[in-house]
Design a protein around this motif. Structure first.
Motif, mmCIF file in Angstrom:
data_model
loop_
_atom_site.group_PDB
_atom_site.id
_atom_site.type_symbol
_atom_site.label_atom_id
_atom_site.label_comp_id
_atom_site.label_asym_id
_atom_site.label_seq_id
_atom_site.Cartn_x
_atom_site.Cartn_y
_atom_site.Cartn_z
ATOM 1 N N GLY A 17 2.150 9.885 2.174
ATOM 2 C CA GLY A 17 3.096 11.262 2.177
ATOM 3 C C GLY A 17 4.008 11.498 1.310
ATOM 4 N N VAL A 18 4.602 10.429 0.739
ATOM 5 C CA VAL A 18 5.895 10.809 -0.251
ATOM 6 C C VAL A 18 5.332 11.063 -1.582
ATOM 7 N N LEU A 19 4.112 10.443 -1.855
ATOM 8 C CA LEU A 19 3.387 10.705 -3.278
ATOM 9 C C LEU A 19 2.885 12.055 -3.281
ATOM 10 N N THR A 20 2.134 12.493 -2.344
ATOM 11 C CA THR A 20 1.507 13.495 -1.889
ATOM 12 C C THR A 20 2.437 14.777 -2.223
ATOM 13 N N SER A 21 3.347 14.549 -1.323
ATOM 14 C CA SER A 21 4.351 15.783 -1.161
ATOM 15 C C SER A 21 5.254 15.936 -2.556
ATOM 16 N N SER A 22 5.483 14.976 -3.181
ATOM 17 C CA SER A 22 6.367 14.938 -4.391
ATOM 18 C C SER A 22 5.534 15.231 -5.657
ATOM 19 N N PHE A 23 4.414 14.552 -5.771
ATOM 20 C CA PHE A 23 3.594 14.695 -7.136
ATOM 21 C C PHE A 23 1.918 15.135 -6.823
ATOM 22 N N GLY A 24 1.580 15.519 -5.689
ATOM 23 C CA GLY A 24 0.392 15.746 -5.559
ATOM 24 C C GLY A 24 -0.643 14.730 -5.241
ATOM 25 N N TRP A 25 -1.979 14.740 -4.575
ATOM 26 C CA TRP A 25 -2.721 13.963 -4.324
ATOM 27 C C TRP A 25 -3.092 13.023 -5.255
ATOM 28 N N PRO A 26 -3.417 13.512 -6.635
ATOM 29 C CA PRO A 26 -3.607 12.449 -7.830
ATOM 30 C C PRO A 26 -2.950 11.193 -7.777
ATOM 31 N N SER A 27 -1.510 11.477 -7.355
ATOM 32 C CA SER A 27 -0.632 10.472 -7.644
ATOM 33 C C SER A 27 -0.793 9.137 -6.676
ATOM 34 N N VAL A 28 -1.506 9.481 -5.622
ATOM 35 C CA VAL A 28 -1.824 8.307 -4.808
ATOM 36 C C VAL A 28 -2.722 7.314 -5.392
ATOM 37 N N PHE A 29 -3.329 7.756 -6.408
ATOM 38 C CA PHE A 29 -4.412 6.804 -7.169
ATOM 39 C C PHE A 29 -3.790 6.396 -8.630
ATOM 40 N N TYR A 30 -2.776 7.179 -9.178
ATOM 41 C CA TYR A 30 -2.295 7.080 -10.523
ATOM 42 C C TYR A 30 -1.342 5.873 -10.209
ATOM 43 N N VAL A 31 -0.594 5.579 -8.984
ATOM 44 C CA VAL A 31 0.230 4.499 -9.002
ATOM 45 C C VAL A 31 -0.325 3.219 -8.934
ATOM 46 N N ASN A 32 -1.694 3.190 -9.005
ATOM 47 C CA ASN A 32 -2.232 1.754 -9.168
ATOM 48 C C ASN A 32 -2.282 1.304 -10.588
ATOM 49 N N VAL A 33 -2.270 2.305 -11.376
ATOM 50 C CA VAL A 33 -2.496 1.889 -13.008
ATOM 51 C C VAL A 33 -1.275 1.149 -13.500
ATOM 52 N N PRO A 34 -0.045 1.510 -13.282
ATOM 53 C CA PRO A 34 1.150 0.714 -13.946
ATOM 54 C C PRO A 34 1.205 -0.716 -13.189
ATOM 55 N N VAL A 35 1.085 -0.613 -11.895
ATOM 56 C CA VAL A 35 1.259 -1.991 -11.290
ATOM 57 C C VAL A 35 -0.197 -2.807 -11.634
ATOM 58 N N GLY A 36 -1.389 -2.229 -11.761
ATOM 59 C CA GLY A 36 -2.367 -3.273 -12.013
ATOM 60 C C GLY A 36 -2.234 -3.706 -13.472
ATOM 61 N N LEU A 37 -1.732 -2.838 -14.380
ATOM 62 C CA LEU A 37 -1.437 -3.313 -15.848
ATOM 63 C C LEU A 37 -0.515 -4.403 -15.826
ATOM 64 N N LEU A 38 0.603 -4.349 -14.868
ATOM 65 C CA LEU A 38 1.510 -5.521 -14.913
ATOM 66 C C LEU A 38 0.756 -6.622 -14.357
ATOM 67 N N ILE A 39 -0.028 -6.714 -13.545
ATOM 68 C CA ILE A 39 -0.630 -7.917 -12.896
ATOM 69 C C ILE A 39 -1.605 -8.456 -13.826
ATOM 70 N N ILE A 40 -2.201 -7.712 -14.575
ATOM 71 C CA ILE A 40 -3.064 -8.132 -15.647
ATOM 72 C C ILE A 40 -2.422 -8.930 -16.949
ATOM 73 N N ALA A 41 -1.295 -8.332 -17.221
ATOM 74 C CA ALA A 41 -0.467 -8.976 -18.063
ATOM 75 C C ALA A 41 0.351 -10.324 -17.727
ATOM 76 N N VAL A 42 0.870 -10.428 -16.530
ATOM 77 C CA VAL A 42 1.455 -11.619 -16.202
ATOM 78 C C VAL A 42 0.484 -12.773 -15.733
ATOM 79 N N THR A 43 -0.592 -12.413 -15.164
ATOM 80 C CA THR A 43 -1.488 -13.657 -14.775
ATOM 81 C C THR A 43 -1.854 -14.495 -15.469
ATOM 82 N N PRO A 44 -2.330 -14.441 -17.075
ATOM 83 C CA PRO A 44 -2.351 -15.668 -17.707
ATOM 84 C C PRO A 44 -1.359 -16.507 -18.291
ATOM 85 N N PHE A 45 -0.117 -15.865 -17.752
ATOM 86 C CA PHE A 45 1.235 -16.796 -18.017
ATOM 87 C C PHE A 45 1.315 -17.689 -16.492
ATOM 88 N N LEU A 46 1.099 -17.060 -15.581
ATOM 89 C CA LEU A 46 1.457 -17.659 -14.320
ATOM 90 C C LEU A 46 0.569 -18.806 -13.683
#
Length: 493
Positions: free
Chosen positions: A167-196
């Motif tokens: 609801g927050v993302l759709t109202s503020s940035f439109g429906w594509p944002s509910v999928f775009y939010v996965n991108v930076p979080v996913g990239l962070l996970i990919i970056a830290v996993t080999p170190f952890l």
């Protein structure tokens, strides 16, 4: 090698020095996976308007994700056991990030549904690998109990947070944002996993059960297609009966294949463990209940109560808050009452909240009609997710951790796909009957959604009955500690 040396070797191999940080990364990935099954709900009206999708297609925006997710999870679990859990986890997160970006860029229904299917397939790789890593990172009974408690809570929170954030993302940035939010979080996970998490040793390179994977996935797709089409063509139409027949044949062939495969996708003997069997049945029912609940609740709030996307999302805060609060204390409750009683009580409270919600009228006030049910549902759902996850992995050996993890997630996602198909069909039938009887549209829609909530409550009650009748009372306490002992010995009770 002594058991102590083996444990030390395992700890070194899986990077347990940073295991709690690793748990955060793994749980965050699981959060995204569960989130994407529900976050799209609030965005559906906006998405439908932009891409010109009808109501029947809207349910497939969810189904296109959960079907490949659930259908391929078993194969994903086996792949992680064979090629290494960390490697499959990173591959799965990468595919999930790419597919999420593709969904956000979708300009047609076909593009969107295809990208959603790729999302689901990627989730099927990362989810079982992530849970397998958790079980192997935490070998101490108390630590593992706490870790699995957090894991179960994340699954429940993800389902609820999807409605809120959607609801927050759709109202503020439109429906594509509910999928775009996965991108930076996913990239962070990919970056830290080999170190952890250090790279784990792959298992035996036994042949993969591809025929079994194809049979179970195709069988589930045919079943959901049959259920989804009944509202339009009827239960006795040739198309419905043909799809149902194909589904039965495919699922029967899956059982036949598994009994004869040298390296089956799911060793059927695992279901001799009543805890595993009942735990997965319960997760199947929870998946059906929650997917139907959040789909109907989101549309009810926007189409009947005329909430905008932001308000519809924010009204889920009490439910989410109750779930988060109870998730923190569920492991303590389990230590006192045991997994069996905790799970049964949680399911019954979940059902009570759903029945209460079904009484809401077409002009419902949030404080009077929705607040109480939301809190009851949040508490019941939080307890059910944590206790259900713990029960479903009881007694499985460490060498089959990926398979067991995949099975838990499969049960939940397949339950979601089938449950949504059944409940949405019942809702449509009830709504049409009320409209034909002369009722106005808001009241007819409300009556249809009430059937969804009552059907979801029935799922929860059936789950409680299964727990109380199938799970042995002797397993009421100490289930987690027993499961770890059995798992580490590699035996099945």
């Amino acid at each position: 090698m002594s058991s102590k040396k083996k444990e030390m070797s395992s700890s070194a191999q899986h990077g347990t020095q940073y295991r709690w940080w690793a748990l955060i990364a793994l749980a965050l990935a699981q959060f995204l996976v569960i989130l994407d099954a529900s976050i799209v709900n609030i965005a559906l009206p906006s998405l439908a308007a932009d891409l010109h999708l009808d109501t029947n297609t809207l349910s497939w925006v969810i189904t296109a994700y959960v079907l490949p997710f659930g259908g391929l999870l078993l194969l994903g679990g086996r792949l992680s056991d064979r090629y290494g859990h960390r490697q499959l986890f990173i591959i799965g997160v990468t595919g999930f990030v790419i597919a999420s970006a593709a969904v956000g860029f979708a300009s047609s229904g076909t593009w969107l549904l295809t990208a959603r299917a790729v999302q689901g397939g990627s989730a099927a790789m990362l989810a079982p690998a992530a849970l397998a890593l958790v079980t192997r990172l935490f070998t101490n009974p108390q630590d593992r109990a706490n870790a699995l408690g957090i894991w179960g809570a994340v699954a429940g929170i993800g389902s609820v947070a999807g409605v809120l954030l959607g609801g927050v993302l759709t109202s503020s940035f439109g429906w594509p944002s509910v999928f775009y939010v996965n991108v930076p979080v996913g990239l962070l996970i990919i970056a830290v996993t080999p170190f952890l998490i250090t790279k784990d040793k792959p298992g035996k390179r036994a042949s993969l059960d591809l025929p079994g994977a194809a049979a179970v996935t195709a069988g589930i797709v045919a079943l959901v297609a049959a259920l989804s089409g009944t509202e339009r063509v009827g239960w006795t139409s040739p198309l419905t009966l043909s799809l149902a027949g194909v589904s039965v044949m495919l699922l029967a062939s899956f059982v036949f294949i598994e009994r004869r495969a040298s390296n089956p996708l799911v060793p059927l003997e695992v279901f001799r463990n009543k805890s595993v069997l009942s735990g997965n049945l319960v997760m199947f029912l929870i998946g059906g209940a929650t997917t139907g609940l959040f789909f109907a609740l989101s549309v009810y709030m926007q189409q009947v109560l005329h909430y905008d996307a932001m308000k519809a999302g924010l009204t889920q805060l009490p439910l989410a808050g109750a779930l988060v609060a109870i998730a923190g204390v569920v492991p303590v409750v389990i230590q006192k009452l045991g997994t069996r009683l905790t799970l049964a009580a949680s399911l019954l409270l979940f059902a009570a909240g759903l029945i209460w919600l079904s009484l809401a009228p077409s002009n419902a006030s949030f404080v009077v009609h929705l607040l109480g049910p939301s809190i009851a549902i949040g508490i019941g759902l939080g307890g059910a997710f944590v206790a259900g996850t713990e029960l479903a992995v009881h007694g499985v050996g460490a060498n089959e951790a990926g398979m067991a993890s995949g099975l838990v997630n499969t049960s939940q996602q397949i339950g979601g796909a089938i449950g949504l198909a059944v409940l949405a069909t019942l809702s449509a039938i009830k709504t049409r009957a009320l409209l034909e009887g002369g009722m106005n549209v808001p009241q007819a829609l409300t009556g249809g959604f009430a059937w969804v909530f009552l059907g979801a409550a029935a799922f929860a009650v059936i789950g409680a009955i299964i727990v109380l009748t199938v799970v042995r009372p002797s397993l009421s306490r100490g289930v987690i500690n027993q499961s770890i002992t059995i798992g580490e010995k590699g035996n099945r009770p």
